[in-house]
Design a protein around this motif. Structure first.
Motif, mmCIF file in Angstrom:
data_model
loop_
_atom_site.group_PDB
_atom_site.id
_atom_site.type_symbol
_atom_site.label_atom_id
_atom_site.label_comp_id
_atom_site.label_asym_id
_atom_site.label_seq_id
_atom_site.Cartn_x
_atom_site.Cartn_y
_atom_site.Cartn_z
ATOM 1 N N GLU A 1 3.395 21.247 -61.238
ATOM 2 C CA GLU A 1 2.967 20.250 -60.256
ATOM 3 C C GLU A 1 4.074 19.971 -59.240
ATOM 4 O O GLU A 1 3.818 19.867 -58.032
ATOM 5 N N ILE A 2 5.301 19.872 -59.716
ATOM 6 C CA ILE A 2 6.437 19.573 -58.835
ATOM 7 C C ILE A 2 6.693 20.720 -57.868
ATOM 8 O O ILE A 2 6.877 20.506 -56.663
ATOM 9 N N GLU A 3 6.688 21.946 -58.381
ATOM 10 C CA GLU A 3 6.944 23.089 -57.498
ATOM 11 C C GLU A 3 5.826 23.247 -56.475
ATOM 12 O O GLU A 3 6.083 23.527 -55.298
ATOM 13 N N THR A 4 4.593 23.048 -56.901
ATOM 14 C CA THR A 4 3.464 23.164 -55.974
ATOM 15 C C THR A 4 3.573 22.131 -54.858
ATOM 16 O O THR A 4 3.369 22.442 -53.676
ATOM 17 N N TYR A 5 3.922 20.901 -55.220
ATOM 18 C CA TYR A 5 4.066 19.835 -54.221
ATOM 19 C C TYR A 5 5.225 20.132 -53.272
ATOM 20 O O TYR A 5 5.108 19.965 -52.048
ATOM 21 N N ALA A 6 6.351 20.578 -53.828
ATOM 22 C CA ALA A 6 7.530 20.851 -53.004
ATOM 23 C C ALA A 6 7.281 22.004 -52.038
ATOM 24 O O ALA A 6 7.750 21.991 -50.898
ATOM 25 N N ARG A 7 6.535 22.990 -52.479
ATOM 26 C CA ARG A 7 6.290 24.168 -51.643
ATOM 27 C C ARG A 7 5.216 23.939 -50.587
ATOM 28 O O ARG A 7 5.341 24.401 -49.451
ATOM 29 N N PHE A 8 4.148 23.242 -50.961
ATOM 30 C CA PHE A 8 2.977 23.177 -50.089
ATOM 31 C C PHE A 8 2.712 21.807 -49.472
ATOM 32 O O PHE A 8 1.864 21.685 -48.595
ATOM 33 N N GLY A 9 3.432 20.775 -49.935
ATOM 34 C CA GLY A 9 3.168 19.438 -49.427
ATOM 35 C C GLY A 9 1.943 18.832 -50.091
ATOM 36 O O GLY A 9 1.246 19.485 -50.874
ATOM 37 N N LYS A 10 1.658 17.592 -49.770
ATOM 38 C CA LYS A 10 0.574 16.860 -50.434
ATOM 39 C C LYS A 10 -0.784 17.522 -50.219
ATOM 40 O O LYS A 10 -1.523 17.786 -51.177
ATOM 41 N N GLU A 11 -1.136 17.800 -48.974
ATOM 42 C CA GLU A 11 -2.445 18.387 -48.681
ATOM 43 C C GLU A 11 -2.527 19.829 -49.169
ATOM 44 O O GLU A 11 -3.549 20.270 -49.690
ATOM 45 N N GLY A 12 -1.432 20.562 -48.991
ATOM 46 C CA GLY A 12 -1.411 21.947 -49.445
ATOM 47 C C GLY A 12 -1.528 22.046 -50.954
ATOM 48 O O GLY A 12 -2.210 22.931 -51.485
ATOM 49 N N LYS B 1 -3.060 19.962 -52.871
ATOM 50 C CA LYS B 1 -4.458 19.668 -53.197
ATOM 51 C C LYS B 1 -5.322 20.911 -52.995
ATOM 52 O O LYS B 1 -6.184 21.231 -53.826
ATOM 53 N N GLN B 2 -5.072 21.630 -51.910
ATOM 54 C CA GLN B 2 -5.821 22.856 -51.627
ATOM 55 C C GLN B 2 -5.574 23.911 -52.705
ATOM 56 O O GLN B 2 -6.511 24.569 -53.175
ATOM 57 N N ILE B 3 -4.317 24.048 -53.109
ATOM 58 C CA ILE B 3 -3.968 25.016 -54.148
ATOM 59 C C ILE B 3 -4.646 24.654 -55.466
ATOM 60 O O ILE B 3 -5.194 25.515 -56.171
ATOM 61 N N SER B 4 -4.631 23.370 -55.804
ATOM 62 C CA SER B 4 -5.250 22.904 -57.049
ATOM 63 C C SER B 4 -6.750 23.196 -57.059
ATOM 64 O O SER B 4 -7.303 23.670 -58.064
ATOM 65 N N GLU B 5 -7.407 22.919 -55.945
ATOM 66 C CA GLU B 5 -8.849 23.158 -55.847
ATOM 67 C C GLU B 5 -9.154 24.652 -55.902
ATOM 68 O O GLU B 5 -10.144 25.070 -56.520
ATOM 69 N N LEU B 6 -8.302 25.449 -55.287
ATOM 70 C CA LEU B 6 -8.505 26.897 -55.282
ATOM 71 C C LEU B 6 -8.330 27.476 -56.687
ATOM 72 O O LEU B 6 -9.109 28.325 -57.131
#
Length: 207
Positions: free
Chosen positions: A55-66, A68-73
């Motif tokens: 979760e931390i790496e995803t947030y740091a790499r893609f930002g809040k909206e990004g 969310k998009q990655i999680s949904e994908l």
């Protein structure tokens, strides 16, 4: 599960003001954090669950909206595949595609051509795995992905292609084994305008 391990991004964010206050001007900490924030935080004694690290790496790499998009994908990929898909496991993905598709599995491209000529769908498993192991590349300002040639073989593949493109557009955290080499490069020049993005509101540190 580790007893005192951080279990989510939110838990880390609540601790970031104190961490920033204590280590924000520590050059060694900052250098490691630039390469891999989790490694820097582990260096000062913090522990994280695997869920939190992701979760931390995803947030740091893609930002809040990004993020969310990655999680949904990811969720869409799992739903379409009918099971959990480890996007870093080419062999597992290949098995999902082959086991749920109407294919003759061949061992070489030449055999695949013969199978196609005989009027049946054929997939070269080795070539599929090789494509899954490859990474998308940007050529002439356009993303090229070897996996694209297989996109019609399973409904999950277009989604995986979309994920791979997003993943390639944002560099991953550095491998821990490479951090020392990265620090050596950073030591050649002063650090300026370092931004800590894991706080609730990004904090800029001027060196």
């Amino acid at each position: 599960m580790k007893t005192n391990a951080i279990n989510s991004l939110r838990e880390l964010q609540l601790q970031m003001p104190a961490i920033f206050e204590k280590y924000g001007n520590d050059n060694n900490f900052t250098q490691i954090a630039l390469a891999n924030p989790i490694a820097a935080l582990e260096k000062i004694g913090m522990e994280f669950t695997d869920r939190a690290k992701d979760e931390i790496e995803t947030y740091a790499r893609f930002g809040k909206e990004g993020a969310k998009q990655i999680s949904e994908l990811r969720a869409n990929i799992n739903d379409t595949a009918g099971s959990f898909v480890d996007l870093n496991a080419p062999y597992q993905i290949a098995e999902i595609i082959i086991s749920t598709g109407d294919f003759n599995v061949s061992k070489s491209s030449e055999q695949a051509k013969k199978g196609a000529g005989a009027g049946s769908s054929s997939v070269d498993k080795a070539a599929l795995i090789k494509a899954l192991e490859s990474s998308p590349k940007k050529e002439n300002n356009l993303w090229q992905d070897d996996l694209a040639q297989f996109s019609s073989m399973h409904p999950v593949l277009p989604l995986i292609l979309q994920y791979r493109k997003l993943d390639a557009e944002s560099p991953r955290f550095a491998d821990k084994k490479n951090i020392s080499a990265i620090q050596e490069k950073l030591n050649k020049g002063p650090l300026k305008n370092v931004v800590f993005t894991l706080t609730c509101d990004p904090v800029k540190l001027k060196k």
